[in-house]
Write a protein that holds these residues in place. Structure first.
Motif, PDB file in Angstrom:
ATOM      1  N   VAL A   1       6.198  -0.044   7.560  1.00 53.59           N
ATOM      2  CA  VAL A   1       5.417   1.008   6.915  1.00 53.59           C
ATOM      3  C   VAL A   1       5.444   0.770   5.412  1.00 53.59           C
ATOM      4  CG1 VAL A   1       5.161   3.487   6.536  1.00 53.59           C
ATOM      5  CG2 VAL A   1       6.066   2.645   8.725  1.00 53.59           C
ATOM      6  N   THR A   2       4.271   0.660   4.796  1.00 54.76           N
ATOM      7  CA  THR A   2       4.168   0.483   3.359  1.00 54.76           C
ATOM      8  C   THR A   2       3.327   1.633   2.817  1.00 54.76           C
ATOM      9  OG1 THR A   2       4.228  -1.921   3.676  1.00 54.76           O
ATOM     10  CG2 THR A   2       3.535  -1.124   1.519  1.00 54.76           C
ATOM     11  N   ILE A   3       3.830   2.274   1.769  1.00 56.44           N
ATOM     12  CA  ILE A   3       3.179   3.440   1.187  1.00 56.44           C
ATOM     13  C   ILE A   3       3.014   3.212  -0.313  1.00 56.44           C
ATOM     14  CG2 ILE A   3       3.324   5.930   0.811  1.00 56.44           C
ATOM     15  CD1 ILE A   3       5.267   6.020   3.222  1.00 56.44           C
ATOM     16  N   LEU A   4       1.785   3.415  -0.809  1.00 57.84           N
ATOM     17  CA  LEU A   4       1.519   3.403  -2.237  1.00 57.84           C
ATOM     18  C   LEU A   4       1.516   4.842  -2.710  1.00 57.84           C
ATOM     19  CD1 LEU A   4       0.750   1.860  -4.840  1.00 57.84           C
ATOM     20  CD2 LEU A   4      -1.640   2.187  -4.178  1.00 57.84           C
ATOM     21  N   THR A   5       2.411   5.149  -3.639  1.00 54.43           N
ATOM     22  CA  THR A   5       2.587   6.520  -4.104  1.00 54.43           C
ATOM     23  C   THR A   5       2.800   6.532  -5.614  1.00 54.43           C
ATOM     24  OG1 THR A   5       3.865   8.535  -3.728  1.00 54.43           O
ATOM     25  CG2 THR A   5       5.060   6.465  -3.636  1.00 54.43           C
ATOM     26  N   ASN A   6       2.883   7.720  -6.179  1.00 55.23           N
ATOM     27  CA  ASN A   6       3.136   7.820  -7.613  1.00 55.23           C
ATOM     28  C   ASN A   6       4.625   7.863  -7.874  1.00 55.23           C
ATOM     29  OD1 ASN A   6       3.670  10.387  -6.638  1.00 55.23           O
ATOM     30  ND2 ASN A   6       2.757  11.407  -8.375  1.00 55.23           N
TER      31      ASN A   6
ATOM     32  N   LEU B   1       5.643   1.384  -4.766  1.00 57.73           N
ATOM     33  CA  LEU B   1       5.414   0.847  -3.438  1.00 57.73           C
ATOM     34  C   LEU B   1       6.686   1.079  -2.633  1.00 57.73           C
ATOM     35  CD1 LEU B   1       3.165  -0.664  -1.946  1.00 57.73           C
ATOM     36  CD2 LEU B   1       4.367  -2.779  -2.498  1.00 57.73           C
ATOM     37  N   VAL B   2       6.573   1.845  -1.554  1.00 52.19           N
ATOM     38  CA  VAL B   2       7.695   2.130  -0.668  1.00 52.19           C
ATOM     39  C   VAL B   2       7.467   1.318   0.601  1.00 52.19           C
ATOM     40  CG1 VAL B   2       8.872   3.904   0.681  1.00 52.19           C
ATOM     41  CG2 VAL B   2       7.962   4.458  -1.588  1.00 52.19           C
ATOM     42  N   LYS B   3       8.462   0.531   1.009  1.00 46.76           N
ATOM     43  CA  LYS B   3       8.306  -0.306   2.204  1.00 46.76           C
ATOM     44  C   LYS B   3       9.519  -0.157   3.098  1.00 46.76           C
ATOM     45  CE  LYS B   3       7.013  -4.911   3.693  1.00 46.76           C
ATOM     46  NZ  LYS B   3       6.572  -6.241   3.261  1.00 46.76           N
ATOM     47  N   GLN B   4       9.265   0.236   4.345  1.00 54.39           N
ATOM     48  CA  GLN B   4      10.297   0.324   5.379  1.00 54.39           C
ATOM     49  C   GLN B   4       9.966  -0.752   6.414  1.00 54.39           C
ATOM     50  OE1 GLN B   4      12.930   0.244   7.152  1.00 54.39           O
ATOM     51  NE2 GLN B   4      13.476   2.355   6.713  1.00 54.39           N
TER      52      GLN B   4
END
Length: 123
Positions: free
Chosen positions: A118-123, A16-19
């Protein structure tokens, strides 16, 4: 600007990437590898009266001289959620930045007026 990356589970491959303050300064190589994006959540409701454009780049580094691979418009006081069940593959890396203008390159865009999350669900 506060960029955080969390591994959700040591047995899992998802991050989980969160800016919490996306602005014109690019966050470069936020995952540290070529990721696949499964979900994207953008919040532009922190009181700003301006539309925000979140720009995603398939690159290790980016700035306003490079065309974004995705340019996502989020109106003032709106939230946008995008899901990619099969994954959206980035082959080089993942960079992101925010701006008030939709322009791709050539002009250093103005920062969004309020914190855009901005929240991104990634591998």
């Amino acid at each position: 600007m506060a960029l955080s990356t969390f591994i959700l589970d040591s047995r899992a491959t998802k991050r989980l990437v969160k800016q919490t303050d996306a602005d014109t300064t690019a966050d470069n190589d936020v995952v540290g590898k070529a990721p696949t994006i499964y979900a994207l959540h953008i919040v532009n409701t922190a009181g700003g009266a301006n539309t925000a454009y979140i720009k995603l780049y398939d690159a290790k580094s980016a700035d306003n001289t490079i065309h974004p691979d995705m340019n996502i418009r989020v109106a003032a006081n709106q939230t946008v959620g995008l899901n990619f069940p099969d994954g959206l593959v980035f082959s080089t890396g993942l960079c992101l930045r925010g701006a008030q203008q939709a322009n791709d390159v050539g002009v250093a865009s103005t920062n969004p007026a309020a914190d855009v999350v901005v929240t991104i669900l990634t591998n």
